[in-house]
Design a protein around this motif. Structure first.
Motif, mmCIF file in Angstrom:
data_model
loop_
_atom_site.group_PDB
_atom_site.id
_atom_site.type_symbol
_atom_site.label_atom_id
_atom_site.label_comp_id
_atom_site.label_asym_id
_atom_site.label_seq_id
_atom_site.Cartn_x
_atom_site.Cartn_y
_atom_site.Cartn_z
ATOM 1 N N MET A 1 2.090 56.665 39.143
ATOM 2 C CA MET A 1 2.842 55.041 40.680
ATOM 3 C C MET A 1 1.185 54.464 40.252
ATOM 4 S SD MET A 1 4.369 54.530 43.989
ATOM 5 C CE MET A 1 4.752 53.076 44.768
ATOM 6 N N MET A 2 1.534 53.366 40.130
ATOM 7 C CA MET A 2 0.040 52.096 40.209
ATOM 8 C C MET A 2 0.165 52.166 41.581
ATOM 9 S SD MET A 2 -0.134 50.954 37.026
ATOM 10 C CE MET A 2 -1.482 49.737 36.928
ATOM 11 N N ARG A 3 -1.375 52.439 41.672
ATOM 12 C CA ARG A 3 -1.693 51.152 43.644
ATOM 13 C C ARG A 3 -2.130 50.379 42.966
ATOM 14 N NH1 ARG A 3 -6.343 54.177 45.686
ATOM 15 N NH2 ARG A 3 -6.163 52.741 48.285
ATOM 16 N N PRO A 4 -1.437 49.320 44.269
ATOM 17 C CA PRO A 4 -1.341 48.212 44.066
ATOM 18 C C PRO A 4 -2.644 47.967 44.133
ATOM 19 C CG PRO A 4 -1.151 48.168 46.259
ATOM 20 C CD PRO A 4 -1.256 49.851 45.223
ATOM 21 N N GLU A 5 -2.867 46.269 43.304
ATOM 22 C CA GLU A 5 -4.673 45.385 43.843
ATOM 23 C C GLU A 5 -5.369 44.815 44.756
ATOM 24 O OE1 GLU A 5 -6.569 44.020 40.324
ATOM 25 O OE2 GLU A 5 -5.090 45.716 39.658
ATOM 26 N N PRO A 6 -6.628 45.473 44.977
ATOM 27 C CA PRO A 6 -6.307 45.361 46.017
ATOM 28 C C PRO A 6 -7.024 43.755 46.660
ATOM 29 C CG PRO A 6 -8.868 45.516 44.830
ATOM 30 C CD PRO A 6 -7.146 46.502 43.969
ATOM 31 N N LEU A 7 -6.529 43.966 47.830
ATOM 32 C CA LEU A 7 -5.853 42.479 48.404
ATOM 33 C C LEU A 7 -7.388 42.298 49.013
ATOM 34 C CD1 LEU A 7 -4.118 43.186 51.980
ATOM 35 C CD2 LEU A 7 -3.340 42.097 49.832
ATOM 36 N N GLN A 8 -7.086 40.973 48.566
ATOM 37 C CA GLN A 8 -8.604 39.810 48.813
ATOM 38 C C GLN A 8 -9.347 39.175 50.359
ATOM 39 O OE1 GLN A 8 -11.285 39.742 46.672
ATOM 40 N NE2 GLN A 8 -10.115 40.940 45.494
ATOM 41 N N LEU A 9 -9.915 39.981 50.879
ATOM 42 C CA LEU A 9 -10.206 39.633 52.672
ATOM 43 C C LEU A 9 -11.436 39.114 52.531
ATOM 44 C CD1 LEU A 9 -9.332 40.712 55.198
ATOM 45 C CD2 LEU A 9 -10.291 42.971 55.241
ATOM 46 N N GLY A 10 -11.395 37.979 53.089
ATOM 47 C CA GLY A 10 -12.898 37.222 53.803
ATOM 48 C C GLY A 10 -12.424 37.046 54.887
ATOM 49 N N MET A 11 -13.339 37.409 55.644
ATOM 50 C CA MET A 11 -14.025 37.839 57.073
ATOM 51 C C MET A 11 -14.953 37.241 57.463
ATOM 52 S SD MET A 11 -13.500 41.637 57.835
ATOM 53 C CE MET A 11 -12.337 41.279 59.759
ATOM 54 N N LEU A 12 -15.088 36.134 58.262
ATOM 55 C CA LEU A 12 -16.088 34.972 58.713
ATOM 56 C C LEU A 12 -17.050 35.525 59.871
ATOM 57 C CD1 LEU A 12 -17.065 31.802 57.883
ATOM 58 C CD2 LEU A 12 -15.183 30.930 59.832
ATOM 59 N N LEU A 13 -18.773 35.563 59.636
ATOM 60 C CA LEU A 13 -19.468 35.510 60.407
ATOM 61 C C LEU A 13 -20.112 34.923 60.662
ATOM 62 C CD1 LEU A 13 -21.525 38.369 58.119
ATOM 63 C CD2 LEU A 13 -18.843 38.432 59.304
ATOM 64 N N TYR A 14 -20.793 35.046 62.141
ATOM 65 C CA TYR A 14 -21.203 33.617 63.023
ATOM 66 C C TYR A 14 -22.419 34.408 63.897
ATOM 67 C CZ TYR A 14 -17.197 34.118 65.920
ATOM 68 O OH TYR A 14 -16.404 34.213 67.187
ATOM 69 N N PRO A 15 -22.864 33.929 64.478
ATOM 70 C CA PRO A 15 -24.336 34.275 65.505
ATOM 71 C C PRO A 15 -23.334 34.807 66.179
ATOM 72 C CG PRO A 15 -25.321 33.020 63.953
ATOM 73 C CD PRO A 15 -23.848 32.899 64.251
ATOM 74 N N ASP A 16 -23.149 36.009 67.343
ATOM 75 C CA ASP A 16 -23.096 36.235 68.119
ATOM 76 C C ASP A 16 -21.713 36.284 68.319
ATOM 77 O OD1 ASP A 16 -24.863 36.608 69.776
ATOM 78 O OD2 ASP A 16 -25.319 34.754 70.542
ATOM 79 N N LEU A 17 -20.880 36.589 67.517
ATOM 80 C CA LEU A 17 -19.517 37.120 67.364
ATOM 81 C C LEU A 17 -19.469 38.773 67.920
ATOM 82 C CD1 LEU A 17 -19.045 39.724 64.643
ATOM 83 C CD2 LEU A 17 -19.922 38.309 63.235
ATOM 84 N N THR A 18 -17.955 38.989 68.302
ATOM 85 C CA THR A 18 -17.583 40.938 68.814
ATOM 86 C C THR A 18 -17.786 41.604 67.945
ATOM 87 O OG1 THR A 18 -17.686 39.558 70.908
ATOM 88 C CG2 THR A 18 -16.396 42.094 70.481
ATOM 89 N N LEU A 19 -18.795 42.604 68.022
ATOM 90 C CA LEU A 19 -18.259 43.909 65.967
ATOM 91 C C LEU A 19 -17.295 44.701 66.700
ATOM 92 C CD1 LEU A 19 -20.165 44.757 63.823
ATOM 93 C CD2 LEU A 19 -20.610 46.257 65.872
ATOM 94 N N LEU A 20 -16.457 44.617 67.668
ATOM 95 C CA LEU A 20 -15.319 44.823 67.170
ATOM 96 C C LEU A 20 -13.805 44.231 67.348
ATOM 97 C CD1 LEU A 20 -13.420 48.045 67.930
ATOM 98 C CD2 LEU A 20 -13.013 47.072 70.452
ATOM 99 N N ASP A 21 -14.166 42.567 66.969
ATOM 100 C CA ASP A 21 -13.327 42.122 66.504
ATOM 101 C C ASP A 21 -13.172 42.160 65.070
ATOM 102 O OD1 ASP A 21 -12.763 41.288 69.004
ATOM 103 O OD2 ASP A 21 -13.380 38.842 68.985
ATOM 104 N N LEU A 22 -14.284 42.575 64.689
ATOM 105 C CA LEU A 22 -14.377 42.006 62.871
ATOM 106 C C LEU A 22 -14.338 43.992 62.567
ATOM 107 C CD1 LEU A 22 -15.740 41.044 60.761
ATOM 108 C CD2 LEU A 22 -18.198 42.346 61.181
#
Length: 230
Positions: A1-22
């Motif tokens: 069984m072929m594995r699906p193509e990996p999802l493309q996940l874009g996670m925006l960063l900015y100064p003083d974001l909360t690490l666990l949110d990411l």
């Protein structure tokens, strides 16, 4: 069984974001995706806990077509909401993304970009009502789904958010396997994780700690509301 193509996940960063949110959502979704950590440059971005995050893409080099566009919250959210470059990036990528998503106060940045008007959304309990200023409908919940908008509540809700979205994308069985891999079986030592549980005195102490950010967010929300009414 072929594995699906990996999802493309874009996670925006900015100064003083909360690490666990990411990293909460990334721990879940990253097993099934290629993660793009996006910022203006490839220089390290400092989180609000003092831990640096190394971007892997810039606003220009991030793939144009994403399966998941994601925004975390954090102490720097109000400044991020006033950044034309970040707002422009979100406005550009969101129409082509399959899912437009956030955790914690990250929903406010999506709202400031005009991406939640007419949508139900959640946020951290302290910032939830600010969504109204942008034409969104605040919902007090751990995870809220409205069409292709997925949002998680405050900080630790990121894992619940990630599993909910993963079940939608890859099926419930895959989400359960991922939950087991993470041994996600929360049993907090205290019952103080919401204002209702913690009580008014403790809630007020948290709000005092957040006061400067809260005032900034209130001003931005009021300005957005006035602009919509004009």
């Amino acid at each position: 069984m072929m594995r699906p193509e990996p999802l493309q996940l874009g996670m925006l960063l900015y100064p003083d974001l909360t690490l666990l949110d990411l990293v909460g959502p990334q721990a879940v979704l990253g097993m099934h995706a290629r993660t793009h950590l996006v910022w203006k440059t490839l220089e390290v971005v400092m989180s609000d806990s003092g831990i640096g995050i190394q971007p892997t893409a810039t606003l220009d080099t991030c793939p144009e077509d994403l399966d998941i566009l994601f925004v975390p919250g954090g102490m720097g959210i109000a400044r991020a909401m006033e950044d034309p470059a970040l707002l422009g990036f979100l406005k550009d990528r969101a129409p082509r993304a399959r899912y437009v998503t956030s955790v914690c106060s990250g929903s406010l940045l999506l709202a400031a970009a005009g991406l939640l008007r007419g949508y139900r959304s959640t946020s951290h309990w302290a910032s939830l009502e600010f969504l109204r200023g942008y034409g969104a409908e605040p919902v007090k919940a751990r995870v809220v789904v409205d069409r292709n908008r997925f949002s998680g509540g405050g900080v630790t809700a990121g894992i619940d958010f990630g599993l909910t979205l993963l079940a939608h994308l890859r099926g419930e069985d895959t989400a359960k396997l991922t939950q087991l891999m993470l041994e996600y079986d929360p049993a907090p030592p205290f019952n103080a994780g919401t204002p209702d549980a913690a009580g008014p005195e403790m809630t007020e102490r948290v709000l005092q700690f957040l006061d400067e950010t809260q005032q900034h967010l209130q001003r931005l929300s009021d300005e957005a509301r006035s602009a919509m009414a004009a």
